[in-house]
Design an enzyme around this catalytic site. Structure first.
Site, mmCIF file in Angstrom:
data_model
loop_
_atom_site.group_PDB
_atom_site.id
_atom_site.type_symbol
_atom_site.label_atom_id
_atom_site.label_comp_id
_atom_site.label_asym_id
_atom_site.label_seq_id
_atom_site.Cartn_x
_atom_site.Cartn_y
_atom_site.Cartn_z
ATOM 1 N N PHE A 135 0.892 -1.344 0.017
ATOM 2 C CA PHE A 135 0.046 -0.020 0.027
ATOM 3 C C PHE A 135 0.825 1.101 0.016
ATOM 4 O O PHE A 135 1.795 1.431 0.924
ATOM 5 C CB PHE A 135 -0.825 0.129 1.220
ATOM 6 C CG PHE A 135 -1.603 1.267 1.332
ATOM 7 C CD1 PHE A 135 -3.076 1.327 0.517
ATOM 8 C CD2 PHE A 135 -1.368 2.351 1.913
ATOM 9 C CE1 PHE A 135 -3.710 2.467 0.397
ATOM 10 C CE2 PHE A 135 -2.477 3.470 1.934
ATOM 11 C CZ PHE A 135 -3.344 3.491 1.346
ATOM 12 N N ASP A 219 9.408 2.778 1.412
ATOM 13 C CA ASP A 219 8.031 3.467 1.855
ATOM 14 C C ASP A 219 8.066 3.133 3.502
ATOM 15 O O ASP A 219 7.391 2.286 3.742
ATOM 16 C CB ASP A 219 7.014 3.214 1.270
ATOM 17 C CG ASP A 219 5.682 3.833 1.614
ATOM 18 O OD1 ASP A 219 5.495 4.261 2.826
ATOM 19 O OD2 ASP A 219 4.587 3.393 0.986
ATOM 20 N N LYS A 248 2.758 10.088 8.540
ATOM 21 C CA LYS A 248 2.176 9.543 9.754
ATOM 22 C C LYS A 248 2.746 10.109 11.031
ATOM 23 O O LYS A 248 2.662 11.067 11.087
ATOM 24 C CB LYS A 248 2.245 7.894 9.763
ATOM 25 C CG LYS A 248 1.334 7.460 8.396
ATOM 26 C CD LYS A 248 0.694 6.275 8.902
ATOM 27 C CE LYS A 248 -0.608 5.997 7.789
ATOM 28 N NZ LYS A 248 -0.346 5.373 6.480
HETATM 29 C C1 LIG Z 1 -0.763 5.482 5.154
HETATM 30 C C2 LIG Z 1 0.677 5.173 4.191
HETATM 31 C C3 LIG Z 1 0.449 5.807 2.911
HETATM 32 C C4 LIG Z 1 -0.285 6.944 2.449
HETATM 33 O O1 LIG Z 1 -0.139 8.150 3.309
HETATM 34 P P1 LIG Z 1 -1.269 9.181 3.385
HETATM 35 O O2 LIG Z 1 -0.710 10.389 4.202
HETATM 36 O O3 LIG Z 1 -2.505 8.577 3.572
HETATM 37 O O4 LIG Z 1 -1.296 9.839 1.973
HETATM 38 C C5 LIG Z 1 1.809 5.381 2.100
HETATM 39 N N1 LIG Z 1 2.287 4.479 2.408
HETATM 40 C C6 LIG Z 1 2.272 3.811 3.530
HETATM 41 C C7 LIG Z 1 3.155 2.467 3.792
HETATM 42 C C8 LIG Z 1 1.105 3.973 4.568
HETATM 43 O O5 LIG Z 1 0.983 3.310 5.632
#
Ligand SMILES: *Cc1c(COP(=O)(O)O)cnc(C)c1O
Length: 401
Positions: A135, A219, A248
């Protein structure tokens, strides 16, 4: 009280959610409009790393808002410079590292895709490798990196050239060829249900990316900023990426993200190739400096490691629990049956917030500040929720009877 659900259905885009109308928070607790109290062990999905209304957060927002909030990207601010230097130090980039500040995780990952293009386009390589279950966000570019059909299919066509690798070293080795510009991978897949990669996966990905002159981009939107007990999960894996994305927990509730580059990848962007109106404005930067500075000063990463280990050990003994996964305070609790939605609801009814990223996994991502009181209350509420659901789940012998 007002019928807030009617207001929500009439006025908000119909996209789900809205389990309660939350009005106030303090530490690891939040209150709804009826005055009911919940223990928040989801932390705004791994965001509220200092809990709610932490004095360090409140003071940073208030002081900076009263000083200078926004200036546009034509100007620098002291807080932005301090944050960039801090992130380079925490990530261990050395002198060569560079930082760009964004407003969200998806935006940081969009920039990671652009980094892959800048790198690959020099030699005509456009393939980007992603991992099954990944994701990376909900914008069109990041959605293209997210193999989950339910998220992606309504928005086809996606970006071309995205290739999905299975979570195995063999699949990883088979996927790398000389069309690959970059691999983008989460060290632990949070949204997939806190799924760990096979041992040695990141090390092999690092070797293969280097051998094929491709970028390895991590990521760490969910795993970064100390969530796993390290500042970055890659530090626990013992590798160095070409770039890493954050969001986050970095702002503890203030919207902020970052792309950090290492080594030669730091030379790819040049003036005119990217920018953002809000990204890294003085207000967001001041908050992130205060949050990260407090995590360091109060040595909260020790607490993240210790509380995470204690919770996993205690949870493993509870009914319906098959196994736990994750690192630090990003924990997946795999159940013996696909009843995660029922467990989440039973927990909510008892005043505990967790979530169910899959049918059989409960995820928790509480504040780094949790102590004995929060852990004890969590275990007691969670056990009650599991017990209530276990009583309604037929056992294997009942099913076979
Ligand atoms: C939450 C998340 C995203 C997206 O971040 P947003 O601030 O909601 O755009 C991307 N990658 C990972 C691994 C995430 O947990």
């Amino acid at each position: 009280m007002t019928n807030w659900q009617d207001d929500a259905s009439r006025d908000l885009m119909s996209l789900g959610g809205r389990l309660a109308l939350l009005t106030r928070g303090e530490g690891s607790w939040v209150w709804d409009a009826d005055g009911s109290r919940y223990l928040d062990f989801l932390g705004g999905i791994a965001v509220n790393c200092l809990g709610h209304a932490h004095p360090v957060f409140v003071d940073a927002v208030s002081t900076q808002a009263a000083t200078l909030a926004h200036v546009s990207n034509y100007f620098a601010s002291p807080g932005q410079l301090e944050l960039a230097a801090r992130l380079k130090r925490l990530a261990g980039t050395g002198e060569q590292g560079r930082v760009f500040l964004t407003n969200s995780g998806a935006e940081a990952n969009e920039m990671a895709i652009k980094l892959a293009r800048l790198h690959g386009n020099r030699s005509g390589r456009t393939t980007i490798l992603v991992v099954e279950g990944a994701f990376h966000g909900r914008t069109m570019g990041t959605l293209s990196l997210t193999p989950k059909p339910a998220y992606r299919d309504p928005f086809q066509p996606a970006l071309p050239g995205i290739r999905t690798v299975e979570r195995s070293i063999e699949s990883l080795e088979a996927a790398f060829d000389d069309t690959v510009a970059a691999m983008i991978v989460e060290p632990i897949q949070g949204e997939a249900g806190v799924v760990e990669l096979p041992g040695g996966f990141l090390t092999r990905a690092r070797q293969l990316a280097t051998d094929h002159d491709a970028l390895l981009i991590l990521d760490e939107v969910q795993t970064g900023s100390g969530r796993t007990g390290e500042w970055f999960a890659f530090q626990g894996a013992g590798i160095v990426p070409d770039a890493v994305t954050l969001a986050k927990s970095i702002g503890a509730g203030f919207p902020l993200g970052a792309l950090i580059t290492f080594g030669a990848a730091s030379e790819l962007f040049y003036p005119g190739t990217h920018n953002s109106t809000f990204g890294g404005n003085p207000l967001a930067s001041a908050v992130a400096n205060a949050v990260l500075g407090h995590i360091e000063d109060a040595q909260l990463l020790d607490n993240v490691k210790a509380r995470g280990a204690a919770i996993r050990e205690a949870v493993a003994a509870l009914p319906l629990v098959a196994a736990t996964s994750g690192a630090g305070l990003l924990i997946g609790i795999r159940l013996t049956a696909p009843v995660a939605a029922q467990v989440r609801a039973a927990a909510h009814d008892r005043g505990l917030i967790v979530n169910a990223p899959t049918d059989d996994v409960i995820r928790i991502a509480p504040a780094y500040t949790i102590g004995d009181a929060e852990v004890t209350e969590f275990l007691s509420l969670f056990e009650a929720a599991l017990t209530a659901v276990a009583e309604s789940v037929p056992t294997a012998s009942e099913i076979h009877a």
